[in-house]
Design an enzyme around this catalytic site. Structure first.
Site, short mmCIF file in Angstrom:
data_model
loop_
_atom_site.label_atom_id
_atom_site.label_comp_id
_atom_site.label_asym_id
_atom_site.label_seq_id
_atom_site.Cartn_x
_atom_site.Cartn_y
_atom_site.Cartn_z
N ASP A 17 0.84 -1.20 0.00
CA ASP A 17 0.00 0.00 0.00
C ASP A 17 0.89 1.26 0.00
O ASP A 17 1.82 1.36 0.81
CB ASP A 17 -0.88 -0.04 1.27
CG ASP A 17 -1.96 1.02 1.29
OD1 ASP A 17 -2.41 1.44 0.20
OD2 ASP A 17 -2.38 1.42 2.40
N HIS A 18 0.62 2.19 -0.89
CA HIS A 18 1.35 3.47 -0.95
C HIS A 18 2.87 3.29 -0.96
O HIS A 18 3.58 3.88 -0.12
CB HIS A 18 0.95 4.38 0.22
CG HIS A 18 -0.45 4.87 0.12
ND1 HIS A 18 -0.85 5.83 -0.78
CD2 HIS A 18 -1.57 4.52 0.79
CE1 HIS A 18 -2.15 6.05 -0.66
NE2 HIS A 18 -2.61 5.25 0.28
N GLU A 31 -1.29 6.04 -8.65
CA GLU A 31 -2.26 7.06 -8.24
C GLU A 31 -2.07 8.34 -9.04
O GLU A 31 -0.96 8.79 -9.26
CB GLU A 31 -2.12 7.34 -6.73
CG GLU A 31 -3.11 8.39 -6.22
CD GLU A 31 -3.15 8.48 -4.69
OE1 GLU A 31 -2.98 7.45 -4.02
OE2 GLU A 31 -3.36 9.60 -4.18
N HIS A 43 -7.78 10.18 3.53
CA HIS A 43 -7.35 9.21 4.54
C HIS A 43 -7.71 9.68 5.95
O HIS A 43 -7.82 10.87 6.20
CB HIS A 43 -5.84 8.99 4.45
CG HIS A 43 -5.43 8.29 3.19
ND1 HIS A 43 -4.81 8.92 2.15
CD2 HIS A 43 -5.57 6.99 2.81
CE1 HIS A 43 -4.58 8.05 1.17
NE2 HIS A 43 -5.03 6.87 1.54
N HIS A 63 -9.30 4.99 -2.44
CA HIS A 63 -8.61 5.06 -1.14
C HIS A 63 -9.49 5.85 -0.18
O HIS A 63 -10.50 6.43 -0.56
CB HIS A 63 -7.25 5.76 -1.31
CG HIS A 63 -6.21 4.87 -1.91
ND1 HIS A 63 -5.09 4.47 -1.23
CD2 HIS A 63 -6.14 4.28 -3.12
CE1 HIS A 63 -4.37 3.67 -2.00
NE2 HIS A 63 -4.98 3.55 -3.16
N GLY A 64 -9.07 5.89 1.07
CA GLY A 64 -9.77 6.71 2.07
C GLY A 64 -11.24 6.35 2.18
O GLY A 64 -12.09 7.23 2.26
N SER A 120 -12.87 4.45 4.58
CA SER A 120 -13.47 4.10 5.87
C SER A 120 -14.75 4.89 6.08
O SER A 120 -14.84 6.06 5.69
CB SER A 120 -12.48 4.40 7.01
OG SER A 120 -11.54 3.35 7.11
N ASN A 162 -10.25 0.71 -0.29
CA ASN A 162 -9.25 0.63 0.78
C ASN A 162 -9.81 1.07 2.13
O ASN A 162 -10.33 2.19 2.27
CB ASN A 162 -8.08 1.57 0.45
CG ASN A 162 -7.17 1.00 -0.62
OD1 ASN A 162 -7.53 0.07 -1.32
ND2 ASN A 162 -5.99 1.57 -0.72
P1 13P Z 1 -8.94 5.07 5.38
O1 13P Z 1 -8.03 5.98 6.17
O2 13P Z 1 -10.19 5.77 4.99
O3 13P Z 1 -9.19 3.78 6.06
O4 13P Z 1 -8.17 4.74 4.00
C1 13P Z 1 -7.19 3.72 3.96
C2 13P Z 1 -6.41 3.74 2.70
O5 13P Z 1 -6.72 4.40 1.74
C3 13P Z 1 -5.23 2.87 2.66
O6 13P Z 1 -4.51 3.02 1.48
O1 G3H Z 2 -3.24 5.16 3.57
C1 G3H Z 2 -2.60 4.78 4.51
C2 G3H Z 2 -3.00 3.56 5.26
O2 G3H Z 2 -4.09 3.82 6.11
C3 G3H Z 2 -1.82 2.99 5.99
O3 G3H Z 2 -1.49 3.79 7.09
O4 G3H Z 2 0.88 4.30 6.66
O5 G3H Z 2 -0.09 4.57 8.95
O6 G3H Z 2 0.29 2.29 8.00
P1 G3H Z 2 -0.01 3.74 7.71
ZN ZN Z 3 -4.59 5.02 0.72
#
Ligand code: 13P
Ligand code: G3H
Ligand code: ZN
Length: 314
Positions: free
Chosen positions: A81-82, A133, A179, A210-211, A213, A253
């Site tokens: 991820d990222h 992205e 996020h 993404h983002g 939640s 995500n």
């Molecule tokens: P949230 O912060 O909304 O859970 O997004 C997570 C995310 O995009 C991880 O790449």
């Molecule tokens: O987008 C980021 C994810 O929520 C991962 O978060 O980099 O703190 O592990 P983190």
């Molecule tokens: Zn993300």
């Protein structure tokens, strides 16, 4: 069974979205596998750079391999991820990850193309798929922090050109989400008009949100009632996932929501049972609650119940 996201996306595209969930430790790993098995869903397990250093990347790999043995019916992709360029190459070389994300979205268009293309070439040579992205989400990610006001929605014409130049397998696009636990400070929601334009220009290309939640208000209230301070936290309406899936969003995500489950379980336990100091007590509750949360999300994403169909096409 670990597969690539390409196989999962082929089955899901246009019909439902696959949940992509972050893990950092044993309890999240066990809860995640359990929740996906309980809801009979394929899933994407994702690991951030922060997770790789928090738990040691070798520990994460060992845990995931073992969870795959403990839950032999599971079908998942293991995804970075990222990632930055260096971490992408490390994961591609490792032979463990089936998918990586190169996130050069903070760079100007030309550099984003150049970096993404290099990662795509290296990954494809090893049969690994790549997410990139374009545009910029608000909020905090590992190596970048973007103020909500500086976030930039993905331009559909640029996106078409970006995919043509990079040959990337899926595209993370900025469509209004951000996020973390404090989304939509401007009051807007998912920009479905942008999604619609993206799908018209890139038919069949899996889009990634993404983002995503949803920051359940009940969860926030319980955390605050147990001593937390998350006033004003809010997220994406989970009832909008189905509409987004119809417009090509194939990967959603979710990380923050799982952290909220963890926070609520631990805060309530320490408030209600001050005598507890056995870490297994909240840990056991968390694993069960996280599994329940995952199963619920998969229902909203439409991935619940799809496991056997996916197994049949592998
Ligand atoms: P949230 O912060 O909304 O859970 O997004 C997570 C995310 O995009 C991880 O790449
Ligand atoms: O987008 C980021 C994810 O929520 C991962 O978060 O980099 O703190 O592990 P983190
Ligand atoms: Zn993300």
């Amino acid at each position: 069974m670990i597969v690539t996201t390409k196989e999962l996306f082929k089955h899901a595209y246009g019909k439902y979205a696959v949940g992509a969930y972050n893990i950092n430790n044993l309890e999240q790993t066990m809860g995640l596998f359990r929740g996906n098995i309980d809801s009979k869903a394929p899933f994407i397990l994702q690991i951030s750079k922060g997770a790789r250093s928090y738990a040691d990347k070798r520990m994460l790999e060992a845990m995931i391999r073992m969870a795959d043995e403990i839950f032999p019916e599971s079908i998942l992709a293991v995804h970075l991820d990222h990632g930055d360029e260096e971490t992408c190459y490390e994961c591609i070389e490792s032979g463990f990850y089936s998918s990586v994300m190169i996130d050069a979205s903070h760079e100007p268009f030309e550099q984003n193309v150049e970096i993404t293309k290099k990662v795509v070439d290296a990954a494809h040579a090893k049969g690994i798929v790549v997410e990139a992205e374009l545009g910029m989400l608000g909020g905090v990610e590992e190596h970048v922090s973007v103020a909500e006001a500086d976030a930039k929605l993905t331009d559909p014409d640029e996106a078409k050109e970006f995919v043509r130049l990079t040959n990337v397998d899926s595209l993370a696009c900025a469509i209004g989400t951000s996020h973390g636990a404090f989304k939509f400070s401007g009051g807007q929601s998912i920009h479905f008009n942008v999604l619609d334009e993206l799908q018209k220009r890139l038919p069949g290309l899996p889009l990634v949100m993404h983002g995503s939640s949803s920051v359940p208000q009940e969860e926030v209230a319980r955390i605050n009632a147990a001593g937390g301070d998350l006033k004003g936290a809010r997220g994406v309406d989970e009832n909008q996932f189905a509409r987004a899936a119809g417009l090509g969003v194939t990967k959603v995500n979710i990380d923050t929501d799982g952290r909220l489950v963890w926070c609520r379980v631990h805060r309530e336990m320490f408030r209600d049972k001050p005598e507890v100091f056995d870490l297994r007590k909240p840990g056991t509750i968390f694993m069960a609650e996280y599994a329940r949360f995952i199963a619920h999300k998969n229902e909203k994403l439409g991935s619940a119940g799809k496991l056997d169909e996916v197994r049949a096409i592998l």
